[in-house]
Enzyme design. Structure first.
Site, mmCIF file in Angstrom:
data_model
loop_
_atom_site.group_PDB
_atom_site.id
_atom_site.type_symbol
_atom_site.label_atom_id
_atom_site.label_comp_id
_atom_site.label_asym_id
_atom_site.label_seq_id
_atom_site.Cartn_x
_atom_site.Cartn_y
_atom_site.Cartn_z
ATOM 1 N N SER A 13 7.691 -4.149 -28.377
ATOM 2 C CA SER A 13 8.651 -4.722 -28.332
ATOM 3 C C SER A 13 9.925 -3.792 -28.145
ATOM 4 C CB SER A 13 8.798 -5.837 -27.882
ATOM 5 O OG SER A 13 8.605 -6.135 -29.132
ATOM 6 N N GLY A 14 11.373 -4.399 -27.894
ATOM 7 C CA GLY A 14 12.159 -3.920 -28.049
ATOM 8 C C GLY A 14 13.624 -5.389 -28.326
ATOM 9 N N ARG A 15 14.403 -5.076 -29.150
ATOM 10 C CA ARG A 15 15.215 -5.622 -29.196
ATOM 11 C C ARG A 15 16.226 -5.437 -29.944
ATOM 12 N NH1 ARG A 15 12.067 -5.028 -32.928
ATOM 13 N NH2 ARG A 15 10.369 -6.606 -31.640
ATOM 14 N N ALA A 79 7.406 6.327 -35.593
ATOM 15 C CA ALA A 79 7.224 7.417 -36.298
ATOM 16 C C ALA A 79 6.489 8.928 -35.606
ATOM 17 C CB ALA A 79 7.142 8.020 -37.755
ATOM 18 N N ASP A 232 11.339 3.421 -38.214
ATOM 19 C CA ASP A 232 11.186 1.580 -38.364
ATOM 20 C C ASP A 232 10.328 0.740 -39.879
ATOM 21 O OD1 ASP A 232 8.600 1.722 -37.986
ATOM 22 O OD2 ASP A 232 8.654 1.258 -36.176
ATOM 23 N N ASN A 290 -1.546 3.606 -44.297
ATOM 24 C CA ASN A 290 -1.364 3.245 -42.880
ATOM 25 C C ASN A 290 -2.667 2.187 -42.980
ATOM 26 O OD1 ASN A 290 0.486 4.911 -42.991
ATOM 27 N ND2 ASN A 290 0.106 4.717 -40.458
#
Length: 460
Positions: A13-15, A79, A232, A290
């Site tokens: 998702s994006g915001r 990334a 991010d 990770n």
């Protein structure tokens, strides 16, 4: 009053979030949200970057509707993935997603030129088969390319017309020197990649430029395009609400667990433990590992528990007694056909009780993550020679209080959970520093601590 626009685009998702300072506290307002995800095309997983850019513009229009013109805007994304442009600046092909299987075996091709140990000593970046260095090895359009841009840099190019590469995201390509903090052109040439496609590296806070006139007409205003930490996770780590040495978990689709170092640890022991030295704010290295993270829970929930809330499945998990644990760093969980079956198979293969119910599967995943955090904590303390008293969990996963409690108990450390919107907060903080509304990273982190809810969870 100065407003800043953070556009945070994640894997699902994006915001668009507006931020400003009021009484020395950062105030956020989400004005637009949209979905994202890799799409299947010709048997490959790709990103629909055209649709994503349309969402970027739609969210920017929301500023105009509110009669707010931000003094700057910044974009952060995931990334390693990239866009190739031709001589006139057009995209050459579809943009592949990092979960696509096309890079299988590319590590062996790279190691024909430089061995794995020397590559780590040279870059400090952990081996992940989806790193840009491996993606480029199978790329058949390199000869046609005039330029390579990481995803957020591509969007900045569409907005401003400027082609530059931001440092924190570039570091994940495994083609940056941790000493010079620039492209390792000798390595690039050694691998046969065309040097001219790699653009100038710029740091967070750099003003890319103003919006192109065409974009101004579409969104209804002009503003400066400023680089946050465009990776991010780097933005999320900027938002850690502490100026003391501490461990952190940037908890979202991935769990990125680590600490900050002033110098990269490129030792062979670090390599064997699979730690990475990614670029961070003020040239601090994000020394981390990770872990699959909330991706495992989200995938399981989408398969068999969509009608339940996260709180519901956690309550189910609390009632279960199953003790099985899987390796949350195993690549088998990267993109399985069925996460549920993969977790079951992993338990069966290791001779443990196989989870059957939603509650049991949830418990296995969460306690596997907590166990992984415990092991990584021990590794970091050994490799850095430091003892850390607490863990800061930031990002959307910081709301998973059941996991936070398991983590505190497993690691025997205090867990501080929050802020939730860490990536957007870090994005906005970098813009505020660039505009001299915040002095530096120290003041930014103090401001973040004072501005947002942080929940303390005691370890044992």
């Amino acid at each position: 009053m100065n407003y800043y626009l953070a556009i945070d685009i994640g894997a699902s998702s994006g915001r668009h979030i507006l931020g400003h300072l009021e009484n020395n506290k950062m105030i956020l307002e989400e004005i637009y949200r949209f979905s994202n995800g890799m799409k299947k095309k010709d048997r490959h997983l790709i990103w629909d970057v055209d649709a994503l850019f349309e969402h970027i513009l739609l969210g920017m229009k929301k500023c105009k509707e509110r009669n707010i013109v931000p003094v700057s805007m910044g974009i952060d994304t995931w990334a390693v993935d990239y866009v190739l442009l031709d001589d006139v600046g057009n995209r050459i092909q579809d943009v592949y997603g990092y979960r696509d299987s096309r890079t299988k075996g590319m590590d062996k091709e790279i190691y024909k030129t430089i061995c794995e140990e020397d590559l780590y000593l040279r870059t400090g970046i952990q081996k992940q088969i989806f790193n840009t260095i491996y993606q480029l090895k199978i790329e058949d359009k390199l000869d046609e390319a005039n330029c390579m841009l990481m995803i957020p840099d591509y969007f900045n190019y569409l907005l401003s017309g400027q082609k530059i590469t931001e440092y924190t995201n570039a570091s994940t390509t495994q083609l940056i020197s941790p000493i010079t903090k620039d492209w390792d052109y000798e390595l690039i040439e050694l691998l046969g990649y065309p040097k001219h496609i790699f653009t100038k590296i710029k740091n967070p806070g750099y003003v890319v430029g103003n919006l192109r006139q065409e974009i101004q007409k579409i969104v209804g205003f002009d503003t400066r395009v400023v680089l946050p930490a465009t990776h991010d996770t780097a933005s999320a780590v900027l938002a850690i609400p502490s100026n003391e040495d501490s461990l952190y978990i940037s908890s979202g689709t991935w769990s990125l667990m680590g600490c900050e170092l002033k110098e990269a640890n490129c030792s062979l022991e670090s390599k064997e433990r699979n730690f990475t030295n990614e670029g961070g704010i003020d040239y601090r290295f994000r020394y981390l590992k990770n872990i699959m993270g909330m991706w495992m829970i989200d995938s399981m929930k989408n398969e068999i528990a969509n009608e339940y809330s996260f709180n519901d499945i956690c309550e189910m998990a609390k009632k279960e007694t199953i003790t099985s644990i899987v390796d949350a760093q195993d690549y088998r969980f990267l993109a399985p056909v069925s996460m549920v079956e993969e977790v079951k198979n992993a338990c069966f293969e290791s001779g443990q009780e196989v989870p059957q119910t939603i509650g049991q599967i949830t418990k296995v995943i969460y306690q596997s993550l907590a166990e992984c955090y415990k092991n990584v904590t021990k590794e970091i303390e050994r490799l850095t020679g430091k003892r850390y008293s607490c863990i800061h969990v930031v990002g959307g996963g910081s709301q998973a209080m059941y996991l936070n409690n398991l983590t505190a108990k497993a690691c025997k450390k205090i867990v501080y959970a929050g802020p939730v919107e860490a990536t957007s907060i870090g994005n906005i903080a970098a813009q505020m520093i660039s505009n001299h509304e915040l002095i530096d990273l120290y003041e930014a982190r103090k401001c973040i601590f004072d501005s947002f809810k942080i929940v303390k969870v005691e370890g044992e």
